[in-house]
Design a protein around this motif. Structure first.
Motif, PDB file in Angstrom:
ATOM      1  N   GLN A   1      -4.026 -16.100   2.870  1.00 41.93           N
ATOM      2  CA  GLN A   1      -4.473 -15.596   2.359  1.00 41.93           C
ATOM      3  C   GLN A   1      -4.243 -13.705   3.303  1.00 41.93           C
ATOM      4  OE1 GLN A   1      -8.094 -16.505   1.146  1.00 41.93           O
ATOM      5  NE2 GLN A   1      -8.910 -15.051   0.908  1.00 41.93           N
ATOM      6  N   ALA A   2      -4.347 -12.979   2.530  1.00 45.40           N
ATOM      7  CA  ALA A   2      -4.303 -11.383   3.454  1.00 45.40           C
ATOM      8  C   ALA A   2      -4.153 -11.061   2.350  1.00 45.40           C
ATOM      9  CB  ALA A   2      -3.325 -11.690   4.362  1.00 45.40           C
ATOM     10  N   ASP A   3      -4.959  -9.880   2.346  1.00 53.28           N
ATOM     11  CA  ASP A   3      -5.030  -8.887   1.552  1.00 53.28           C
ATOM     12  C   ASP A   3      -3.865  -7.970   2.422  1.00 53.28           C
ATOM     13  OD1 ASP A   3      -5.062  -5.978   0.321  1.00 53.28           O
ATOM     14  OD2 ASP A   3      -7.599  -6.260  -0.458  1.00 53.28           O
ATOM     15  N   VAL A   4      -2.647  -7.246   1.892  1.00 53.56           N
ATOM     16  CA  VAL A   4      -1.649  -6.420   1.910  1.00 53.56           C
ATOM     17  C   VAL A   4      -2.145  -5.201   2.617  1.00 53.56           C
ATOM     18  CG1 VAL A   4       0.070  -8.130   1.188  1.00 53.56           C
ATOM     19  CG2 VAL A   4      -0.285  -6.381   0.792  1.00 53.56           C
ATOM     20  N   THR A   5      -2.951  -4.336   1.518  1.00 51.53           N
ATOM     21  CA  THR A   5      -3.572  -3.122   2.222  1.00 51.53           C
ATOM     22  C   THR A   5      -4.538  -3.516   3.731  1.00 51.53           C
ATOM     23  OG1 THR A   5      -5.322  -3.235   0.705  1.00 51.53           O
ATOM     24  CG2 THR A   5      -3.951  -3.056  -0.063  1.00 51.53           C
ATOM     25  N   ASP A   6      -5.027  -4.286   3.902  1.00 48.72           N
ATOM     26  CA  ASP A   6      -5.972  -5.058   5.377  1.00 48.72           C
ATOM     27  C   ASP A   6      -5.014  -5.219   6.095  1.00 48.72           C
ATOM     28  OD1 ASP A   6      -7.407  -5.755   7.098  1.00 48.72           O
ATOM     29  OD2 ASP A   6      -8.776  -6.262   5.194  1.00 48.72           O
ATOM     30  N   ALA A   7      -4.650  -3.957   7.296  1.00 50.25           N
ATOM     31  CA  ALA A   7      -3.886  -4.254   8.372  1.00 50.25           C
ATOM     32  C   ALA A   7      -3.680  -5.671   9.418  1.00 50.25           C
ATOM     33  CB  ALA A   7      -3.851  -2.712   9.178  1.00 50.25           C
ATOM     34  N   GLU A   8      -5.027  -5.440   9.629  1.00 45.62           N
ATOM     35  CA  GLU A   8      -6.191  -6.574  10.793  1.00 45.62           C
ATOM     36  C   GLU A   8      -5.184  -7.772   9.920  1.00 45.62           C
ATOM     37  OE1 GLU A   8      -7.030  -6.344  13.289  1.00 45.62           O
ATOM     38  OE2 GLU A   8      -6.627  -4.524  13.377  1.00 45.62           O
TER      39      GLU A   8
ATOM     40  N   ARG B   1      -1.520   2.093  -2.787  1.00 39.40           N
ATOM     41  CA  ARG B   1      -1.580   0.893  -2.104  1.00 39.40           C
ATOM     42  C   ARG B   1      -1.278  -0.144  -1.587  1.00 39.40           C
ATOM     43  NH1 ARG B   1      -6.287  -1.007  -2.312  1.00 39.40           N
ATOM     44  NH2 ARG B   1      -7.193   0.418  -4.153  1.00 39.40           N
ATOM     45  N   VAL B   2      -1.074  -1.252  -2.598  1.00 40.17           N
ATOM     46  CA  VAL B   2      -0.362  -1.963  -3.104  1.00 40.17           C
ATOM     47  C   VAL B   2       0.932  -1.788  -2.654  1.00 40.17           C
ATOM     48  CG1 VAL B   2       0.072  -4.297  -3.487  1.00 40.17           C
ATOM     49  CG2 VAL B   2      -2.198  -3.553  -4.447  1.00 40.17           C
ATOM     50  N   ALA B   3       1.834  -1.204  -2.737  1.00 34.17           N
ATOM     51  CA  ALA B   3       3.007  -1.440  -2.861  1.00 34.17           C
ATOM     52  C   ALA B   3       3.231  -0.685  -0.882  1.00 34.17           C
ATOM     53  CB  ALA B   3       4.053  -0.114  -3.809  1.00 34.17           C
ATOM     54  N   VAL B   4       2.490   0.501  -1.140  1.00 32.89           N
ATOM     55  CA  VAL B   4       3.508   1.455  -0.153  1.00 32.89           C
ATOM     56  C   VAL B   4       1.947   0.969   0.980  1.00 32.89           C
ATOM     57  CG1 VAL B   4       4.057   3.639   0.745  1.00 32.89           C
ATOM     58  CG2 VAL B   4       3.879   3.423  -1.881  1.00 32.89           C
ATOM     59  N   GLN B   5       1.255   1.379   0.916  1.00 32.06           N
ATOM     60  CA  GLN B   5       0.597   1.063   2.124  1.00 32.06           C
ATOM     61  C   GLN B   5       0.471  -0.559   2.382  1.00 32.06           C
ATOM     62  OE1 GLN B   5      -3.792   1.212   1.519  1.00 32.06           O
ATOM     63  NE2 GLN B   5      -4.387   1.253   3.963  1.00 32.06           N
TER      64      GLN B   5
ATOM     65  N   TYR C   1       2.377   2.986 -12.050  1.00 31.41           N
ATOM     66  CA  TYR C   1       3.056   1.843 -11.401  1.00 31.41           C
ATOM     67  C   TYR C   1       4.456   2.821 -11.308  1.00 31.41           C
ATOM     68  CZ  TYR C   1       6.648  -2.122 -11.579  1.00 31.41           C
ATOM     69  OH  TYR C   1       7.358  -3.465 -11.272  1.00 31.41           O
ATOM     70  N   CYS C   2       5.110   3.554 -11.610  1.00 29.30           N
ATOM     71  CA  CYS C   2       6.627   3.979 -11.479  1.00 29.30           C
ATOM     72  C   CYS C   2       6.324   4.744 -10.489  1.00 29.30           C
ATOM     73  CB  CYS C   2       6.597   5.002 -12.915  1.00 29.30           C
ATOM     74  SG  CYS C   2       7.346   3.833 -14.417  1.00 29.30           S
ATOM     75  N   ALA C   3       4.987   5.707 -10.005  1.00 25.46           N
ATOM     76  CA  ALA C   3       5.079   6.417  -8.684  1.00 25.46           C
ATOM     77  C   ALA C   3       4.982   5.802  -7.726  1.00 25.46           C
ATOM     78  CB  ALA C   3       3.952   7.359  -8.588  1.00 25.46           C
ATOM     79  N   ALA C   4       4.470   4.946  -8.135  1.00 20.72           N
ATOM     80  CA  ALA C   4       4.593   4.110  -6.305  1.00 20.72           C
ATOM     81  C   ALA C   4       5.766   3.233  -6.426  1.00 20.72           C
ATOM     82  CB  ALA C   4       3.218   2.795  -7.149  1.00 20.72           C
ATOM     83  N   LYS C   5       6.153   2.632  -6.616  1.00 21.01           N
ATOM     84  CA  LYS C   5       7.642   1.853  -6.470  1.00 21.01           C
ATOM     85  C   LYS C   5       8.604   3.696  -6.964  1.00 21.01           C
ATOM     86  CE  LYS C   5       6.702  -1.851  -7.971  1.00 21.01           C
ATOM     87  NZ  LYS C   5       6.421  -2.911  -6.455  1.00 21.01           N
ATOM     88  N   GLY C   6       8.750   4.654  -6.331  1.00 20.78           N
ATOM     89  CA  GLY C   6       9.380   5.886  -6.363  1.00 20.78           C
ATOM     90  C   GLY C   6       9.225   5.699  -5.277  1.00 20.78           C
ATOM     91  N   ALA C   7       8.119   5.664  -4.959  1.00 20.58           N
ATOM     92  CA  ALA C   7       7.606   5.345  -3.096  1.00 20.58           C
ATOM     93  C   ALA C   7       8.233   5.123  -1.984  1.00 20.58           C
ATOM     94  CB  ALA C   7       5.833   6.159  -2.952  1.00 20.58           C
ATOM     95  N   LEU C   8       7.849   3.540  -3.135  1.00 16.92           N
ATOM     96  CA  LEU C   8       8.529   3.215  -2.265  1.00 16.92           C
ATOM     97  C   LEU C   8       9.812   2.542  -1.956  1.00 16.92           C
ATOM     98  CD1 LEU C   8       7.572  -0.021  -0.570  1.00 16.92           C
ATOM     99  CD2 LEU C   8       8.098  -1.255  -3.093  1.00 16.92           C
ATOM    100  N   LEU C   9      11.104   2.969  -2.942  1.00 16.40           N
ATOM    101  CA  LEU C   9      12.575   3.847  -2.983  1.00 16.40           C
ATOM    102  C   LEU C   9      12.155   4.457  -1.690  1.00 16.40           C
ATOM    103  CD1 LEU C   9      15.168   2.572  -3.518  1.00 16.40           C
ATOM    104  CD2 LEU C   9      15.264   4.711  -5.265  1.00 16.40           C
ATOM    105  N   ALA C  10      12.111   5.280  -1.738  1.00 17.30           N
ATOM    106  CA  ALA C  10      12.141   6.128  -1.230  1.00 17.30           C
ATOM    107  C   ALA C  10      11.981   6.512   0.713  1.00 17.30           C
ATOM    108  CB  ALA C  10      11.200   7.512  -1.201  1.00 17.30           C
TER     109      ALA C  10
END
Length: 254
Positions: A59-66, A117-121, A160-169
């Protein structure tokens, strides 16, 4: 890259839907699996799935680096080897229901922030946590999960589209920086999948319309997309990085 069966594979958001289909596909190839979920409610289910697949659940929240760093440490201790393939599949809570979506007049920045935060962070955190292990192994694979809505926003899900577009970049820029370390970074963009938790809100007539407009005359399944993910993780993709493949039956051609 070594054969698939030699890999330790992390699939984020793998307790259900597409992530679970991807995890099962890697299992059929003999990979050692790290299944991930973000909340305590889904952890017991993820543990059961991991047990069936011979892997481990963390179990881990991917937005939490630790929390992400801890995940990678636990996995390396369990398998006595670092994670060598990272599949960034985690998705912020979302429902594909065009009739219920927020329009530009009602959407708020908080909606964008949640998806970004979830897609890119999340992808940033897993990549940074993976790098020491990749460098130890002398290789690594990052496979991000995107969407064909970036190229063809037939339903304008703005956040959603903005986040996935940022992930592609981000995929492109990561590939440019990590290539000299023998680390590839690619993206698999799915179409509307039949059926995941996110697409369960999609009206049935929309699936029919997509099938009719698609050259293959059917709606893509999670298993279809999982095959492309396996390809990017395999030795056949040794010289491929910074690329996007769209898995939607030919609806979007590039």
């Amino acid at each position: 890259m070594s054969k698939l069966s030699d890999q330790v594979v992390l699939v984020t958001g793998s307790s259900r839907g597409l992530g679970l289909a991807i995890a099962r596909a890697f299992h059929t190839e003999g990979c050692r699996l790290v299944l991930n979920c973000s909340g305590p409610d889904s952890y017991p289910r993820t543990q059961e799935i991991a047990k069936d697949l011979g892997g481990i659940a963390i179990q881990a929240d991917v937005t939490d680096a630790e929390q992400v760093l801890s995940l990678f440490g636990q996995a390396e201790r369990q398998f006595a080897e670092p994670i060598s393939v990272v599949v960034n599949n985690a998705l912020a809570d979302f429902k594909f229901n065009g009739n219920g979506r927020k329009s530009l007049g009602t959407i708020e920045w908080g909606d964008f922030d949640k998806q970004l935060r979830v897609a890119v962070q999340g992808a940033l955190n897993t990549t940074k946590a993976a790098l020491p292990g990749f460098e130890k192994l002398g290789r690594g694979r990052i496979i991000n999960i995107g969407s064909n809505l970036v190229q063809n926003p037939v339903v304008p899900y703005q956040d959603y589209c903005a986040a996935k577009g940022a992930l592609l970049a981000f995929t492109h820029s990561m590939a440019a920086e990590l290539g000299p370390k023998n680390i590839t970074c690619n993206l698999v963009a799915g179409g509307l999948l039949k059926v995941t938790d996110a697409s369960s809100a999609t009206p049935s007539e929309v699936f029919d319309q997509i099938a009719a407009a698609t050259p293959l005359r059917r709606v893509t399944t999670p298993d279809d997309l999982a095959g492309a993910v396996l390809f990017f993780a395999s030795p056949w993709a040794n010289a491929i990085t910074g690329q996007q493949v769209i898995v939607d039956g030919g609806l979007v051609m590039s």
